[in-house]
Scaffold this active site. Structure first.
Site, PDB file in Angstrom:
ATOM      1  N   PRO A  91     -18.383 -23.415  18.960  1.00  0.00           N
ATOM      2  CA  PRO A  91     -18.433 -23.787  17.538  1.00  0.00           C
ATOM      3  C   PRO A  91     -19.524 -23.896  17.515  1.00  0.00           C
ATOM      4  CG  PRO A  91     -16.159 -23.936  18.773  1.00  0.00           C
ATOM      5  CD  PRO A  91     -17.127 -23.684  19.968  1.00  0.00           C
ATOM      6  N   GLU A 118     -10.263 -26.150  26.108  1.00  0.00           N
ATOM      7  CA  GLU A 118     -10.649 -26.833  25.333  1.00  0.00           C
ATOM      8  C   GLU A 118     -11.841 -27.240  25.586  1.00  0.00           C
ATOM      9  OE1 GLU A 118      -9.440 -28.976  23.093  1.00  0.00           O
ATOM     10  OE2 GLU A 118      -7.219 -27.525  24.058  1.00  0.00           O
ATOM     11  N   ARG A 156     -24.740  -0.280  21.059  1.00  0.00           N
ATOM     12  CA  ARG A 156     -25.704   0.444  20.529  1.00  0.00           C
ATOM     13  C   ARG A 156     -26.480   0.673  20.238  1.00  0.00           C
ATOM     14  NH1 ARG A 156     -24.447  -0.470  14.831  1.00  0.00           N
ATOM     15  NH2 ARG A 156     -23.477   1.453  14.867  1.00  0.00           N
ATOM     16  N   ASP A 171     -27.843   0.940   9.413  1.00  0.00           N
ATOM     17  CA  ASP A 171     -26.504  -0.523   9.364  1.00  0.00           C
ATOM     18  C   ASP A 171     -26.864  -1.384   8.518  1.00  0.00           C
ATOM     19  OD1 ASP A 171     -25.114   1.270  11.398  1.00  0.00           O
ATOM     20  OD2 ASP A 171     -25.910   0.056  13.085  1.00  0.00           O
TER      21      ASP A 171
END
Length: 265
Positions: A91, A118, A156, A171
């Site tokens: 995070p 954790e 890709r 895209d």
């Protein structure tokens, strides 16, 4: 390029590597993916890879030593003069965006660490992790999904992977679209549940079609991702014709929506 994945659940990567159009990248070796389980480098009868957190609290923490031994084995196997970066999905990392994916797609690869429980002992992070990446402001059960997202996005972009090699250039977020969202797409039948394909797409007039797609790209970006529109504007990517169309969008946008985009149009 080569990606070494440190994961406690290597079986999760099976479907990714053998399914869909991107499997071409893995089967051909364009993107060489190797899976490493730190449990194979843990000691004791139980091959323990986690333990309770000092200071208390719920959950377990991944042990530093099995990760270190696993990383050491990877470094020896890669035999690189310049070690590939060790990336942790976390995070605290930078949110993954197209520009970073494009850089990874032309790199030599990396070692990807998929955390669990954790998290990872901070001492290992401080000592060996070179970069941290996040998919967004939410928490997953582990880093495997994030690693698969990066692998798929990179695969890709490799030559010969997609049926139309130029398709990814149009895209969303791509420089060819000035970083804007892609326009809507339609296919057969021409009329479905009394809704017809936009007339511009049926005109056969290439210039009209391209302008329609540009305007739809501008409209969608203004309504849903106005910050991308502002970035394009600051970079000088919007023409006078674009700005004129955006004024029309603003004028026709309902009041409840215009408050959201008024500062960006």
């Amino acid at each position: 390029m080569r990606f070494d994945i440190i994961t406690l659940f290597p079986e999760l990567f099976g479907p990714l590597l053998t399914s869909g159009i991107t499997r071409r990248a893995y089967e051909s070796g364009l993107v060489d993916v190797r899976l490493w389980n730190p449990r194979d480098h843990a000691e004791g009868n139980y091959r323990r890879v986690d333990d309770r957190s000092f200071g208390g609290g719920p959950g377990m923490v991944m042990l530093a030593e099995p990760l270190f031994k696993c990383l050491t084995a990877i470094r020896a196997d890669r035999q690189e003069t310049t070690p590939a970066p060790l990336v942790l999905f976390s995070p605290v990392g930078q949110v993954l965006q197209h520009a970073a994916v494009a850089q990874w797609s032309s790199s030599a690869g990396a070692v990807l660490l998929c955390g669990r429980y954790e998290g990872v002992d901070q001492r290992f992070i401080d000592q060996y992790v070179d970069q941290q990446i996040s998919l967004g402001d939410f928490v997953l059960s582990g880093g495997e999904i994030a690693a698969m997202a990066l692998l798929d996005a990179v695969a890709r972009l490799q030559p010969g992977v997609l049926n139309d090699e130029g398709s990814h250039q149009l895209d969303s977020f791509n420089p060819a679209l000035d970083g804007l969202l892609d326009s809507p797409h339609y296919t057969r039948p021409e009329v479905w549940q009394n809704h017809a394909v936009p007339a511009a797409l049926m005109s056969g007039h290439h210039a009209h079609i391209e302008r329609w797609r540009r305007e739809q790209s501008l409209r969608l970006t203004a309504l849903h991702r106005p910050e991308l529109l502002e970035q394009a504007r600051l970079s000088g990517k919007l023409s006078r014709l674009d700005e004129g169309f955006l004024k029309q969008v603003k004028a026709s946008t309902p009041a409840t929506d215009s408050d959201t985009v008024s500062k960006k149009l």
